[in-house]
Design a protein around this motif. Structure first.
Motif, mmCIF file in Angstrom:
data_model
loop_
_atom_site.group_PDB
_atom_site.id
_atom_site.type_symbol
_atom_site.label_atom_id
_atom_site.label_comp_id
_atom_site.label_asym_id
_atom_site.label_seq_id
_atom_site.Cartn_x
_atom_site.Cartn_y
_atom_site.Cartn_z
ATOM 1 N N LYS A 4 0.842 -1.205 0.000
ATOM 2 C CA LYS A 4 0.000 0.000 0.000
ATOM 3 C C LYS A 4 0.877 1.255 0.000
ATOM 4 C CE LYS A 4 -3.749 2.177 2.552
ATOM 5 N NZ LYS A 4 -4.610 2.100 3.702
ATOM 6 N N ALA A 8 1.042 4.108 -2.836
ATOM 7 C CA ALA A 8 0.791 5.513 -2.501
ATOM 8 C C ALA A 8 1.949 6.383 -2.967
ATOM 9 C CB ALA A 8 0.577 5.671 -0.998
ATOM 10 N N ASP A 46 -1.509 18.238 9.005
ATOM 11 C CA ASP A 46 -2.691 17.829 8.250
ATOM 12 C C ASP A 46 -3.591 19.042 7.998
ATOM 13 O OD1 ASP A 46 -5.259 16.897 7.502
ATOM 14 O OD2 ASP A 46 -5.075 15.100 8.731
ATOM 15 N N PHE A 63 -0.066 8.693 4.386
ATOM 16 C CA PHE A 63 -1.272 9.328 3.849
ATOM 17 C C PHE A 63 -0.830 10.647 3.226
ATOM 18 C CE2 PHE A 63 -2.803 7.166 7.806
ATOM 19 C CZ PHE A 63 -3.462 6.120 7.177
ATOM 20 N N TYR A 73 0.700 15.945 4.006
ATOM 21 C CA TYR A 73 0.523 14.721 4.783
ATOM 22 C C TYR A 73 -0.766 14.836 5.595
ATOM 23 C CZ TYR A 73 5.466 13.445 3.995
ATOM 24 O OH TYR A 73 6.673 13.097 3.460
ATOM 25 N N SER A 76 -5.022 10.771 8.741
ATOM 26 C CA SER A 76 -5.859 9.590 8.521
ATOM 27 C C SER A 76 -6.193 9.458 7.038
ATOM 28 C CB SER A 76 -7.161 9.708 9.311
ATOM 29 O OG SER A 76 -7.971 10.750 8.774
ATOM 30 N N GLU A 77 -6.636 8.272 6.665
ATOM 31 C CA GLU A 77 -7.074 8.043 5.291
ATOM 32 C C GLU A 77 -8.327 8.868 4.991
ATOM 33 O OE1 GLU A 77 -8.162 4.385 2.270
ATOM 34 O OE2 GLU A 77 -7.046 3.961 4.096
ATOM 35 N N GLU A 78 -9.174 9.031 5.985
ATOM 36 C CA GLU A 78 -10.382 9.843 5.805
ATOM 37 C C GLU A 78 -10.020 11.285 5.433
ATOM 38 O OE1 GLU A 78 -14.145 11.490 8.468
ATOM 39 O OE2 GLU A 78 -12.899 9.889 9.269
ATOM 40 N N LEU A 80 -7.184 12.273 4.081
ATOM 41 C CA LEU A 80 -6.587 12.208 2.752
ATOM 42 C C LEU A 80 -7.681 12.227 1.687
ATOM 43 C CD1 LEU A 80 -4.344 11.672 0.638
ATOM 44 C CD2 LEU A 80 -4.515 9.242 1.249
ATOM 45 N N ARG A 81 -8.705 11.423 1.872
ATOM 46 C CA ARG A 81 -9.807 11.373 0.895
ATOM 47 C C ARG A 81 -10.519 12.715 0.777
ATOM 48 N NH1 ARG A 81 -12.265 5.808 2.930
ATOM 49 N NH2 ARG A 81 -10.666 4.408 2.105
ATOM 50 N N GLU A 84 -8.291 14.960 -1.299
ATOM 51 C CA GLU A 84 -8.292 14.557 -2.710
ATOM 52 C C GLU A 84 -9.582 14.956 -3.413
ATOM 53 O OE1 GLU A 84 -5.277 10.750 -2.789
ATOM 54 O OE2 GLU A 84 -7.364 10.375 -2.214
#
Length: 160
Positions: A4, A8, A46, A63, A73, A76-78, A80-81, A84
């Protein structure tokens, strides 16, 4: 590095390769490059946590996403989403330079530990004292910064 993480990093490298080249000091970035090849913005903090949560959170290189040639950076993935889905919303104003500095025609480092959200925009400041000065006239500071940014955006900090 996990599969992963490799994926990434590859995705971030691909994003960076199509990003526009930055002129002198348009964005406040850390020296050097991230694993994905882009310079690091917001000192690795973040931006989603700062804008949506009003809290400082260290990002994690696992992330990561690039926007306009700058890597960010996320904690969390949340987050990051969320970035994006709308990176322009989360990118700091004035390229991450100190908003108070921009209000006086300068490009000072922006420390994400001293950040504010005004009208759903993220602003960072040099230090606690400068942040306190901003708090005395938030709207006036931002109005002056808006007027100055177009004149100094493409000028190297050392020339101001």
């Amino acid at each position: 590095m996990s599969r992963k993480g490799i994926l990434a990093a590859a995705a971030l490298a691909a994003l960076c390769s199509v990003a526009p080249a930055l002129a002198a000091d348009e964005v406040n970035v850390a020296p050097g490059l991230t694993y994905g090849g882009a310079p690091l913005g917001l000192h690795g903090a973040d931006p989603v946590a700062l804008l949506d949560g009003g809290t400082y959170a260290e990002g994690n290189a696992g992330f990561a996403a690039a926007h306009d040639g700058v890597a960010y950076y996320f904690a969390s993935e949340e987050n990051l989403r969320a970035f994006e889905a709308n990176p322009a919303r989360y990118a700091p104003q004035y390229g991450g330079f100190c908003a108070f500095g921009v209000s006086v025609g300068k490009k000072f480092d922006g420390d994400p530990r001293f950040a504010a959200v005004l009208n759903d925009k993220l602003y960072v400041f040099l230090n606690e004292d400068v942040f306190k000065a901003y708090l005395k006239d938030q709207a006036g500071t931002i109005e002056k910064a808006e007027g100055n940014w177009t004149a100094i955006e493409h000028t190297a900090a050392t020339e101001l």
